[in-house]
Every structure is written in structure tokens, then in C-alpha cells.
Design an enzyme around this catalytic site. Structure first.
Site, PDB file in Angstrom:
ATOM      1  CG  ASP A  53      14.368  12.805 -44.218  1.00 46.23           C
ATOM      2  OD1 ASP A  53      14.558  14.026 -44.065  1.00 46.23           O
ATOM      3  OD2 ASP A  53      13.255  12.263 -44.088  1.00 46.23           O
ATOM      4  NE  ARG A  81      12.101  17.322 -31.694  1.00 49.19           N
ATOM      5  CZ  ARG A  81      11.752  17.118 -32.957  1.00 49.19           C
ATOM      6  NH1 ARG A  81      12.436  16.264 -33.679  1.00 49.19           N
ATOM      7  NH2 ARG A  81      10.716  17.718 -33.480  1.00 49.19           N
ATOM      8  CG  PHE A 139       9.916  11.408 -39.427  1.00 46.82           C
ATOM      9  CD1 PHE A 139       9.860  12.225 -38.315  1.00 46.82           C
ATOM     10  CD2 PHE A 139       8.863  11.441 -40.333  1.00 46.82           C
ATOM     11  CE1 PHE A 139       8.781  13.071 -38.113  1.00 46.82           C
ATOM     12  CE2 PHE A 139       7.781  12.276 -40.133  1.00 46.82           C
ATOM     13  CZ  PHE A 139       7.738  13.094 -39.019  1.00 46.82           C
ATOM     14  CE1 TYR A 165       7.897  20.705 -40.314  1.00 50.19           C
ATOM     15  CE2 TYR A 165       7.526  20.200 -42.615  1.00 50.19           C
ATOM     16  CZ  TYR A 165       7.606  19.791 -41.299  1.00 50.19           C
ATOM     17  OH  TYR A 165       7.402  18.483 -40.984  1.00 50.19           O
ATOM     18  CE  LYS A 166      10.721  18.639 -39.137  1.00 53.66           C
ATOM     19  NZ  LYS A 166      10.791  17.290 -39.654  1.00 53.66           N
TER      20      LYS A 166
HETATM   21  C1  LIG Z   1       9.813  16.411 -40.057  1.00 54.97           C
HETATM   22  C2  LIG Z   1      10.303  15.223 -40.779  1.00 54.97           C
HETATM   23  C3  LIG Z   1       9.568  14.656 -41.813  1.00 54.97           C
HETATM   24  C4  LIG Z   1       8.174  15.124 -42.135  1.00 54.97           C
HETATM   25  O1  LIG Z   1       8.096  16.041 -43.115  1.00 54.97           O
HETATM   26  P1  LIG Z   1       6.642  16.471 -43.655  1.00 54.97           P
HETATM   27  O2  LIG Z   1       6.974  17.603 -44.514  1.00 54.97           O
HETATM   28  O3  LIG Z   1       5.812  16.824 -42.456  1.00 54.97           O
HETATM   29  O4  LIG Z   1       6.106  15.290 -44.352  1.00 54.97           O
HETATM   30  C5  LIG Z   1      10.120  13.590 -42.516  1.00 54.97           C
HETATM   31  N1  LIG Z   1      11.327  13.079 -42.191  1.00 54.97           N
HETATM   32  C6  LIG Z   1      12.045  13.585 -41.171  1.00 54.97           C
HETATM   33  C7  LIG Z   1      13.380  12.999 -40.841  1.00 54.97           C
HETATM   34  C8  LIG Z   1      11.545  14.650 -40.424  1.00 54.97           C
HETATM   35  O5  LIG Z   1      12.249  15.139 -39.396  1.00 54.97           O
END
Ligand SMILES: *Cc1c(COP(=O)(O)O)cnc(C)c1O
Length: 313
Positions: free
Chosen positions: A99, A273, A27, A124-125
Site C-alpha cells: 500500500d 502527525r 491502516f 490525494y496525499k
Molecule cells: C490514507 C490511506 C488509505 C485510505 O485511502 P482512501 O482513499 O481514503 O480509502 C488507505 N491505506 C493507507 C495506508 C492510507 O494511508
């Protein structure tokens, strides 16, 4: 902030080694911060695809301080074996930072049992905390005593309300705190996490695989004759909780889908996606998405050349 803290703290755990290894397809923030931390800590960055990591570590592992990867590729949805890769990292005497943005809430992951050194993720995901919800940081207990964080702040002090002139880190993970936490966002996250109360993540994973498997079948039967291909592994052991399809008009199709109430996202130049949250996505939702996509493509009811920038990114 959590990722910067984790990368920098991981680098500080092995100051005797010169390499920071990361995924060339990581990312963007992870890529930028790898470079920033490497500059700060005088490390060199090596970009090695996850599939090549064990081979790389066999050859160069003795020079590696930290490796930084994600278990799920955010573009393709491919899932890597976090346990096996962490073991290979440890065999080389390095530390593993994961991550978990696309894994937390989607897969059962026992980071303690897997021997993970440090991890970060967003709220938030798959955790559904909403935009702006705080990210999280995990540091294995065995590293707490040596943990050096790059952003010392008053709430990470051993005695925060003493407001001391000099920084004395709080014992353990509490030293990773920096300032006043975003209480309203934390309340939203806390409420969202109650959806997981009493939920077995193995069941979440089973439903997720059923959903993504079903959508892959929909794509195969309904969409492949129309020029769509799937880039997400069909092997359930090798996919996260998303399906990514390739089509040259991805951008226009994703925008047209949004107009029909189907929210996917687009990764340039040609990937669509579809994230699947097993807590609330149904098989019917996915069939509906596939049927809309088929209809849009058959009737050419989308703009095949929308501008390169716009609301869908
Ligand atoms: C979504 C995502 C991020 C971003 O996170 P933020 O909270 O927007 O900074 C970082 N790393 C990965 C792998 C992501 O999927």
C-alpha cells in the site's frame, strides 16, 4: 476498491496456500479488507509486525499466499525496506502487495525493479489530487495473464462497447477497470501530477529528508523540554515524509494549531502527525509550526480535554 481488487487478486494467484499476512498496525481499511478477503477466499489472517516478517516467513512462509504491508507506517512515519521484504516474501514463494499511500510522490520507488507483485495507493496525499481523487492499482506485468479481478464490469471487458452478455476480461491490466471513471476527479489529478513533470524524485526525497530532519531538530531543541517526544526514526533511511510527535494533549494541540493555520493531524491517543510535502512545504513553515506549538504549550492556550470526537480525527 483498488485495495480489495489487489488483495483478492493476490490471494487468487496462490490458491494452494492458507495464510494472508498483514501488519497489525496497518491502516484500518487495509485491516478490514484483509479480514473480508480472508473470509471470501477461506484464508486465515496472521498479523505480524514488519520487523518480524522475515523471521515469520522463515518458519511459516511455505503456507503464505500473500503479504500485505505499507512501506511507511502511517502513524509513526517509519520507513521499511520494501526491496528486502519483497525478496523475503518471494523466497517463501508468496506474493507481496504494498500500500503506497504514504510513499507515492514522496519517495523514488521503482516497483518493477523491486519485484513488487501488486501495489495500490491513493491520489490525494503526496500526489495532491485533492479529496475524492481516484486511487491506483499496479500489477506486475508477469501476473497480467493470470489476473483474476473480483469486480468484473463493462469497462474491463475485452470489447466494452459490444455490451456482451458474458464477461471476457480485457487483456492485461485493463481488466481491472470496472465502470465509468470519475472524469472530473481524474482531471484534477492529472493537473496535480503536472507538478511532477521534469522533477527528479531523488531531489524530492532529498528535500523531504532535509525538511523532516530540520523539524526533528526543531522538536528536539524547542519542544522536548515541554514534554514532546518524537516517534519518527532519526535515521533518514528509516523515515518517510512525515514527523510524528507524542504529547498527552495531542488532540487539543492539533485543534489549536489548526486555529493558527497550521494543519497537522492527530492519531489517538497522543500522536501529532506532521506530513511534509517537499513540493511546497518550506523549512520556514516547519519552524513556524514548531514555534506555534511551543507557544501554545507554554501559555497553555489550548483545551487539554476536548471531546473525544470532533472535527479533528
Ligand atoms: C490514507 C490511506 C488509505 C485510505 O485511502 P482512501 O482513499 O481514503 O480509502 C488507505 N491505506 C493507507 C495506508 C492510507 O494511508
Amino acid at each position: 476498491m483498488q485495495l480489495f481488487t489487489a488483495l483478492d487478486a493476490a490471494a487468487a494467484l496462490r490458491p494452494d496456500r492458507p495464510l494472508l499476512v498483514t501488519d497489525p498496525e496497518h491502516f484500518p481499511t487495509d485491516r478490514y479488507l484483509a479480514d473480508a478477503v480472508a473470509r471470501r477466499r477461506d484464508l486465515r489472517v496472521r498479523r505480524v509486525p514488519p520487523a518480524d516478517l522475515p523471521r515469520f516467513l522463515t518458519a511459516e512462509g511455505h503456507r503464505v499466499a500473500v503479504v500485505s504491508y505499507a512501506p511507511v507506517d502511517f502513524r509513526t512515519g517509519e520507513l521499511y525496506d520494501i526491496g528486502a521484504l519483497t525478496r523475503a516474501v518471494h523466497d517463501a514463494g508468496a506474493h507481496a502487495l504494498w500500500d503506497l499511500c504514504h510513499a507515492a510522490g514522496a519517495l523514488p520507488l521503482d516497483v518493477d525493479a523491486l519485484g513488487v507483485d501488486l501495489a495500490v495507493g491513493c491520489g490525494y496525499k503526496f500526489l495532491s489530487g485533492g479529496p475524492g481523487t481516484p486511487a491506483f492499482l499496479y500489477v506486475a506485468h508477469r501476473h497480467h495473464a493470470a489476473l483474476e479481478t473480483p469486480l468484473p464490469g463493462w469497462t474491463g471487458h475485452a470489447d466494452p462497447f459490444a455490451l456482451a452478455r458474458e464477461y471476457t476480461p480485457a487483456p492485461g491490466i485493463a481488466r481491472a477497470r470496472i465502470g465509468t471513471p470519475p472524469i472530473l476527479s481524474l482531471l484534477a489529478l492529472e493537473a496535480a501530477l503536472t507538478a511532477f513533470d521534469g522533477v527528479d524524485l531523488d531531489q524530492v526525497r532529498a528535500k523531504s529528508l532535509s525538511l523532516t530532519g530540520f523539524f526533528l531538530r526543531c522538536a528536539d531543541e524547542l519542544l522536548s523540554p515541554l514534554g514532546f517526544t518524537s516517534v519518527t526514526p532519526a535515521d533518514p533511511g528509516r523515515r518517510g515524509s512525515q514527523v510524528t510527535l507524542r504529547h498527552p494533549h495531542a488532540r487539543g494541540l492539533v485543534a489549536a494549531l489548526a486555529d493558527r493555520g497550521v494543519i497537522a493531524d492527530m492519531r489517538a491517543p497522543d500522536l501529532l502527525r506532521f506530513g511534509v510535502n517537499a513540493l511546497y512545504t518550506s523549512h520556514r513553515d516547519l519552524l513556524t509550526a514548531a514555534l506555534h506549538l511551543r507557544d501554545l504549550t507554554r501559555t497553555a492556550a489550548y483545551d487539554p480535554t476536548p471531546p473525544a470526537t470532533g472535527p479533528v480525527t
